[in-house]
Write a protein that holds these residues in place. Structure first.
Motif, PDB file in Angstrom:
ATOM      1  N   PRO A  25      38.769  30.980  30.384  1.00  5.20           N
ATOM      2  CA  PRO A  25      37.592  30.820  29.513  1.00  5.20           C
ATOM      3  C   PRO A  25      37.282  29.363  29.187  1.00  5.20           C
ATOM      4  N   ARG A  26      38.301  28.491  29.278  1.00  3.76           N
ATOM      5  CA  ARG A  26      38.053  27.071  28.994  1.00  3.76           C
ATOM      6  C   ARG A  26      37.117  26.455  30.035  1.00  3.76           C
ATOM      7  N   LEU A  27      37.245  26.881  31.285  1.00  2.85           N
ATOM      8  CA  LEU A  27      36.347  26.371  32.324  1.00  2.85           C
ATOM      9  C   LEU A  27      34.905  26.782  32.043  1.00  2.85           C
ATOM     10  N   LEU A  28      34.726  28.062  31.738  1.00  4.47           N
ATOM     11  CA  LEU A  28      33.379  28.555  31.451  1.00  4.47           C
ATOM     12  C   LEU A  28      32.803  27.865  30.219  1.00  4.47           C
ATOM     13  N   ARG A  29      33.631  27.683  29.196  1.00  2.00           N
ATOM     14  CA  ARG A  29      33.152  27.050  27.963  1.00  2.00           C
ATOM     15  C   ARG A  29      32.751  25.604  28.206  1.00  2.00           C
ATOM     16  N   ALA A  30      33.513  24.894  29.067  1.00  3.82           N
ATOM     17  CA  ALA A  30      33.176  23.503  29.367  1.00  3.82           C
ATOM     18  C   ALA A  30      31.807  23.412  30.044  1.00  3.82           C
ATOM     19  N   LEU A  34      29.318  25.765  29.770  1.00 11.60           N
ATOM     20  CA  LEU A  34      28.293  26.204  28.827  1.00 11.60           C
ATOM     21  C   LEU A  34      28.004  25.146  27.777  1.00 11.60           C
ATOM     22  N   ASP A  35      29.045  24.391  27.388  1.00 11.64           N
ATOM     23  CA  ASP A  35      28.866  23.347  26.378  1.00 11.64           C
ATOM     24  C   ASP A  35      28.307  22.054  26.965  1.00 11.64           C
ATOM     25  N   GLY A  36      28.175  21.997  28.290  1.00 12.36           N
ATOM     26  CA  GLY A  36      27.638  20.799  28.921  1.00 12.36           C
ATOM     27  C   GLY A  36      28.624  19.662  29.038  1.00 12.36           C
ATOM     28  N   ALA A  37      29.937  19.961  28.918  1.00 14.56           N
ATOM     29  CA  ALA A  37      30.938  18.901  29.063  1.00 14.56           C
ATOM     30  C   ALA A  37      30.909  18.316  30.473  1.00 14.56           C
ATOM     31  N   VAL A  38      30.668  19.168  31.481  1.00 15.71           N
ATOM     32  CA  VAL A  38      30.492  18.736  32.865  1.00 15.71           C
ATOM     33  C   VAL A  38      29.304  19.501  33.441  1.00 15.71           C
ATOM     34  N   PRO A  39      28.530  18.887  34.332  1.00 16.12           N
ATOM     35  CA  PRO A  39      27.363  19.586  34.873  1.00 16.12           C
ATOM     36  C   PRO A  39      27.722  20.681  35.867  1.00 16.12           C
ATOM     37  N   ASP A  40      28.866  20.533  36.548  1.00 18.31           N
ATOM     38  CA  ASP A  40      29.240  21.500  37.568  1.00 18.31           C
ATOM     39  C   ASP A  40      30.731  21.385  37.833  1.00 18.31           C
ATOM     40  N   VAL A  41      31.288  22.422  38.444  1.00 21.04           N
ATOM     41  CA  VAL A  41      32.700  22.463  38.822  1.00 21.04           C
ATOM     42  C   VAL A  41      32.791  23.050  40.217  1.00 21.04           C
ATOM     43  N   LEU A  42      33.594  22.426  41.089  1.00 25.48           N
ATOM     44  CA  LEU A  42      33.825  22.956  42.422  1.00 25.48           C
ATOM     45  C   LEU A  42      35.117  23.771  42.400  1.00 25.48           C
ATOM     46  N   VAL A  43      34.975  25.091  42.501  1.00 24.93           N
ATOM     47  CA  VAL A  43      36.121  26.002  42.464  1.00 24.93           C
ATOM     48  C   VAL A  43      36.613  26.236  43.889  1.00 24.93           C
ATOM     49  N   VAL A  44      37.891  25.977  44.113  1.00 23.09           N
ATOM     50  CA  VAL A  44      38.495  26.118  45.442  1.00 23.09           C
ATOM     51  C   VAL A  44      39.539  27.231  45.382  1.00 23.09           C
ATOM     52  N   GLY A  90      42.607  29.439  16.713  1.00 21.73           N
ATOM     53  CA  GLY A  90      42.603  28.422  15.682  1.00 21.73           C
ATOM     54  C   GLY A  90      42.565  26.997  16.215  1.00 21.73           C
ATOM     55  N   LEU A  91      43.324  26.123  15.576  1.00 24.18           N
ATOM     56  CA  LEU A  91      43.337  24.715  15.939  1.00 24.18           C
ATOM     57  C   LEU A  91      43.926  24.504  17.330  1.00 24.18           C
ATOM     58  N   SER A  92      44.936  25.289  17.701  1.00 22.70           N
ATOM     59  CA  SER A  92      45.524  25.158  19.041  1.00 22.70           C
ATOM     60  C   SER A  92      44.485  25.413  20.128  1.00 22.70           C
ATOM     61  N   GLY A  93      43.648  26.442  19.925  1.00 14.28           N
ATOM     62  CA  GLY A  93      42.612  26.739  20.904  1.00 14.28           C
ATOM     63  C   GLY A  93      41.563  25.646  20.984  1.00 14.28           C
ATOM     64  N   ALA A  94      41.214  25.056  19.840  1.00 17.40           N
ATOM     65  CA  ALA A  94      40.223  23.985  19.834  1.00 17.40           C
ATOM     66  C   ALA A  94      40.749  22.746  20.550  1.00 17.40           C
ATOM     67  N   VAL A  95      42.021  22.407  20.331  1.00 20.60           N
ATOM     68  CA  VAL A  95      42.614  21.250  21.010  1.00 20.60           C
ATOM     69  C   VAL A  95      42.698  21.517  22.511  1.00 20.60           C
ATOM     70  N   LEU A  96      43.055  22.739  22.907  1.00 21.00           N
ATOM     71  CA  LEU A  96      43.126  23.077  24.328  1.00 21.00           C
ATOM     72  C   LEU A  96      41.745  22.997  24.971  1.00 21.00           C
ATOM     73  N   ASP A  97      40.716  23.464  24.267  1.00 23.67           N
ATOM     74  CA  ASP A  97      39.345  23.339  24.770  1.00 23.67           C
ATOM     75  C   ASP A  97      38.994  21.878  25.033  1.00 23.67           C
ATOM     76  N   ALA A  98      39.275  21.026  24.051  1.00 25.19           N
ATOM     77  CA  ALA A  98      38.940  19.606  24.175  1.00 25.19           C
ATOM     78  C   ALA A  98      39.728  18.961  25.311  1.00 25.19           C
ATOM     79  N   TYR A  99      40.984  19.372  25.486  1.00 26.07           N
ATOM     80  CA  TYR A  99      41.804  18.789  26.553  1.00 26.07           C
ATOM     81  C   TYR A  99      41.261  19.166  27.926  1.00 26.07           C
ATOM     82  N   GLN A 104      38.248  20.008  28.737  1.00 25.47           N
ATOM     83  CA  GLN A 104      36.991  19.301  28.955  1.00 25.47           C
ATOM     84  C   GLN A 104      37.233  17.852  29.359  1.00 25.47           C
ATOM     85  N   GLU A 105      38.228  17.219  28.755  1.00 22.02           N
ATOM     86  CA  GLU A 105      38.525  15.824  29.104  1.00 22.02           C
ATOM     87  C   GLU A 105      39.092  15.717  30.515  1.00 22.02           C
ATOM     88  N   VAL A 106      39.927  16.673  30.927  1.00 21.60           N
ATOM     89  CA  VAL A 106      40.443  16.686  32.296  1.00 21.60           C
ATOM     90  C   VAL A 106      39.298  16.810  33.291  1.00 21.60           C
TER      91      VAL A 106
END
Length: 241
Positions: free
Chosen positions: A214-219, A221-231, A172-181, A183-185
């Motif tokens: 799943p938030r990383l993958l969604r960010a 797929l949604d184009g919030a960031v072009p790439d992520v360096l996973v360490v 619900g709304l909690s998941g949407a806010v967590l997604d947005a957070y 992505q902003e980080v």
């Protein structure tokens, strides 16, 4: 977030007054996830933690080669449109700590948790090397006072609305806010630390890890960031504290 909020009361979303409770709920959820960093507390812990570690361990060893690889990635400073690196006065500094490096892509550290000390230990290493204070996902339930302290030091938590067993359908709304957070980080290129905890007696990941990953993958797929360096990070103890 707007879609999730409008889905709660679709008939009343056209009125300004009816949107106020929803805005307050969103702010409450965000407050459960994180709080502004406290430079004073960060400096205090940066001074206290080495003294604590010397009492807990005989030594703390970090693989120099692997650390240098992370530092090289973190030293990829964003460049201006003209192709020149930003001048030093435009780079972010943390008082009393090394200048913070600004990588071109966000750094995400994935760690299999062995001890409650893992989070503070990894945060100390990253902060002392100038990578900056990370946002560390805390999966364990804590008291309100400890939760508030950890948030000021960079800890982030799942909102209370997501405390039930993992399911994509009930976020619900909690998941949407967590997604947005998340992505902003990632957009702000703050280091993010996630722990891959396993559920007791099961080879599957525990609920907190299944919520964060799943938030990383969604960010991406949604184009919030072009790439992520996973360490990947491995922490081992002769005797876990």
């Amino acid at each position: 977030v707007q879609e999730a909020a409008s889905g709660q009361e679709p008939a009343s979303r056209g009125h300004e007054g009816s949107q106020q409770p929803c805005k307050e709920e969103i702010c409450q959820i965000l407050g459960e996830i994180q709080a502004p960093l406290s430079p004073l507390l960060l400096r205090l812990c940066h001074w206290l933690l080495p003294k604590l570690l010397t009492r807990l361990f005989l030594s703390v060893q970090v693989h120099r080669g692997q650390l240098e690889m992370v530092l090289r990635a973190a030293r990829t400073v964003r460049r201006s449109p003209a192709g020149r690196s930003q001048p030093p006065e435009h780079r972010e500094f943390t008082p009393g700590i090394h200048p913070r490096l600004q990588p071109e892509v966000p750094l995400v550290f994935l760690c299999s948790q062995q001890s409650p000390v893992d989070g503070p230990l990894l945060s100390f290493v990253l902060l002392s090397q100038g990578i900056g204070p990370p946002r560390v996902a805390v999966g364990a339930r804590t008291s309100p006072g400890l939760r508030s302290l950890l948030q000021r030091l960079g800890g982030i938590f799942l909102p209370s609305g997501m405390a039930q067993p993992w399911s994509e359908r009930d976020e619900g709304l909690s998941g949407a806010v967590l997604d947005a957070y998340v992505q902003e980080v990632l957009r702000s290129r703050q280091p993010l630390v996630l722990f891959l905890e396993e559920a007791p007696g099961s080879p599957r990941l525990a609920d907190p890890a299944r919520r964060w990953l799943p938030r990383l993958l969604r960010a991406l797929l949604d184009g919030a960031v072009p790439d992520v360096l996973v360490v990947p990070v491995g922490i081992a103890y002769d005797v876990a504290p």
